[in-house]
Design an enzyme around this catalytic site. Structure first.
Site, PDB file in Angstrom:
ATOM      1  N   SER A  96       0.814  -1.221   0.000  1.00 32.15           N
ATOM      2  CA  SER A  96       0.000   0.000   0.000  1.00 32.15           C
ATOM      3  C   SER A  96       0.852   1.279   0.000  1.00 32.15           C
ATOM      4  O   SER A  96       1.567   1.532  -0.949  1.00 32.15           O
ATOM      5  CB  SER A  96      -0.954  -0.051   1.190  1.00 32.15           C
ATOM      6  OG  SER A  96      -1.766   1.070   1.220  1.00 32.15           O
ATOM      7  N   ASP A 239      -2.285   6.563  -3.320  1.00 33.76           N
ATOM      8  CA  ASP A 239      -1.197   5.863  -2.636  1.00 33.76           C
ATOM      9  C   ASP A 239      -0.690   4.730  -3.550  1.00 33.76           C
ATOM     10  O   ASP A 239      -1.159   4.591  -4.685  1.00 33.76           O
ATOM     11  CB  ASP A 239      -1.650   5.346  -1.250  1.00 33.76           C
ATOM     12  CG  ASP A 239      -2.622   4.194  -1.332  1.00 33.76           C
ATOM     13  OD1 ASP A 239      -3.372   4.122  -2.325  1.00 33.76           O
ATOM     14  OD2 ASP A 239      -2.635   3.348  -0.416  1.00 33.76           O
ATOM     15  N   ASP A 241      -0.951   1.500  -3.917  1.00 29.65           N
ATOM     16  CA  ASP A 241      -1.833   0.489  -4.525  1.00 29.65           C
ATOM     17  C   ASP A 241      -3.170   1.096  -4.951  1.00 29.65           C
ATOM     18  O   ASP A 241      -4.093   0.363  -5.323  1.00 29.65           O
ATOM     19  CB  ASP A 241      -2.041  -0.699  -3.586  1.00 29.65           C
ATOM     20  CG  ASP A 241      -2.815  -0.336  -2.332  1.00 29.65           C
ATOM     21  OD1 ASP A 241      -2.710   0.828  -1.886  1.00 29.65           O
ATOM     22  OD2 ASP A 241      -3.530  -1.199  -1.794  1.00 29.65           O
ATOM     23  N   ASP A 243      -5.759   2.327  -3.599  1.00 30.64           N
ATOM     24  CA  ASP A 243      -7.076   2.162  -2.971  1.00 30.64           C
ATOM     25  C   ASP A 243      -7.478   3.465  -2.283  1.00 30.64           C
ATOM     26  O   ASP A 243      -8.620   3.621  -1.868  1.00 30.64           O
ATOM     27  CB  ASP A 243      -7.130   0.964  -2.006  1.00 30.64           C
ATOM     28  CG  ASP A 243      -6.135   1.048  -0.875  1.00 30.64           C
ATOM     29  OD1 ASP A 243      -5.208   1.887  -0.937  1.00 30.64           O
ATOM     30  OD2 ASP A 243      -6.270   0.264   0.084  1.00 30.64           O
TER      31      ASP A 243
HETATM   32 MG    MG Z   1      -3.420   1.559  -0.008  1.00 35.20          MG
END
Ligand code: MG
Length: 455
Positions: A96, A239, A241, A243
């Site tokens: 992440s 960020d 990844d 999400d």
């Molecule tokens: Mg993330």
């Protein structure tokens, strides 16, 4: 039992905690837990992701799983694939927002949600006992490459927003992909929606040359400048990844995540004609203000996006999220969803036909003070009980720690899961009130811990 999974899957420094042998055994444990079957796997742009993914795939196929390799994709795109393709589960290789030396492994349930704690415990049991399922030579699994994961994800998002309206607004957007997984999705989404888009750090690169993968204000100075210099309407950053999504207004101001959460909560509830919004107890009161004003109500959970998503699923909520840019839209799926958040903000701006700073100025402002109080792990439970009884008669919420609502604001004291401290958050209408509430609670908590130590 020792835990393998933390609050956001398995995380650690590559070569120290995150090794090929750990990934192999996690893959074998997951393959055993899922009893063979089809498993989707994907990864972020980290340099170590292909190495860890290969090891997990090896473990899964050794247990007889058919693996669908989605390649590099945002976590929510992988979760969307799992949800829509009737696979047994999913695995995401990502750390992440953590620094570049980190990586992680996350398990996804068949509904595309982050695995529940019970689910993780099932995999942990197999992992620690090393009681792995072992397929015979003629039952070893195979790997198929899947190329449409990112496109399917974007197509689904586009179906959920008013494309014509966004097109007509002709918004100018600067998009900072932070060299992460969003390089493969968000630039195409924004262009498809008819915006004029300029990108920053839009080449996938696990050394994160642009800035660290957490979209904090101190990391995105270049984005804030570029929004102003190019006279754009909006700045956007994800960020690692993707999400999460965080915004910059047309004046180059970083928009704190509690403001965008409140904005979208009010907008979605208004659009749905009411409904439930789920958010952790630590969220700013401005979220509840906006939701109430739109005719909805707020339910509070413990801190942690997977818990928010699960509660939303149970309650049939219309929206939910966290103050760090993690926004969940159940019409799409029950997980944090960076590109969906971006699309909805574009729709909102196109609908309101006003600048983002104007739109945000309607959200009530609060001041937040964060501090901590040292407390030995063995005293945390008793200290928490004593604190709750000290505030008896007041409005107390014990969902996560103790939250006390006062006339002028609220205070939340939560024992940290990893450190020997209590985290104390206090919010007031002014900085002074927030500080006063914080000082009062810190001194009460200090007194309680001192007397527990003494005896
Ligand atoms: Mg993330």
């Amino acid at each position: 039992m020792t835990r393998l999974f933390g609050t956001n899957g398995i995380r650690g420094v590559v070569g120290q905690d995150m090794t090929a042998s750990l990934a192999l055994d996690v893959g074998r444990a997951a393959g055993t837990f899922f009893e063979g079957g089809r498993i989707a796997i994907g990864n972020d742009t980290r340099t170590s992701s292909p190495m860890l993914k290969a090891a997990v795939i090896s473990g899964l196929t050794a247990g007889g799983c058919i693996v669908e390799d989605l390649g590099t994709a945002p976590s929510p795109a992988i979760q969307y694939y799992v949800k829509t393709h009737r696979v047994e589960g999913g695995v995401i290789i990502t750390a992440s927002h953590n620094p570049r030396e980190y990586n992680g492994i996350k398990v996804i349930d068949p509904r595309g949600m982050e695995a529940s704690r019970e689910h993780e415990e099932g995999i942990e049991r197999v992992y620690f006992r090393k009681a792995f399922r072992q397929a015979s030579w003629d039952a070893v699994g195979r790997v198929a490459k899947v190329n449409r994961c990112n496109q399917d994800y974007l197509d689904a998002i586009v179906r959920l927003v008013d494309v014509d309206r966004i097109h007509d607004a002709g918004l100018k957007v600067v998009l900072d992909c932070g060299n992460g997984a969003s390089c493969l999705t968000s630039p195409y989404l924004v262009r498809h929606l008819g915006c004029h888009v300029a990108t920053l750090n839009a080449q996938p690169d696990g050394s994160f040359p642009g800035h660290p993968p957490e979209p904090r204000e101190e990391h995105v100075g270049e984005l804030m400048e570029m929004v102003v210099d190019s006279a754009s309407d909006l700045g956007v950053v994800h960020d690692g990844d993707a999400d999460r999504v965080v915004f910059v207004d047309e004046e180059g101001h970083y928009v704190h995540g509690d403001r965008s959460l409140a904005l979208l909560a009010g907008y979605v509830v208004g659009r749905e004609g009411g409904g439930v919004v789920v958010t952790p107890v630590s969220s700013s009161s401005c979220v509840e203000d906006m939701v109430k004003a739109s005719g909805g109500r707020v339910l509070y959970t413990k801190v942690g996006a997977p818990l928010v998503a699960r509660r939303m699923f149970e309650e049939g909520a219309v929206f939910g999220g966290e103050e760090n840019g993690g926004l969940i839209f159940p019409r799409h799926q029950y997980c944090r969803d960076g590109a969906m958040g971006l699309a909805v903000v574009l729709e909102l701006m196109a609908t309101e036909q006003a600048s983002l700073s104007d739109i945000l100025s309607k959200i009530p402002k609060y001041s937040l003070v964060k501090t901590s109080v040292p407390c030995p792990a063995e005293l945390k439970g008793r200290a928490l009980e004593a604190l709750a009884s000290r505030f008896e008669g007041k409005a107390i919420d014990t969902t996560d720690g103790v939250k006390v609502t006062h006339e002028e604001g609220w205070v939340l004291a939560r024992p940290s899961g990893t450190e020997s401290i209590f985290r104390v958050f206090s919010e007031g209408k002014t900085q002074k009130e927030a500080e006063r509430l914080s000082e009062e609670t810190v001194s009460i908590l200090d007194g309680i811990i001192e007397s527990l130590r003494a005896g």
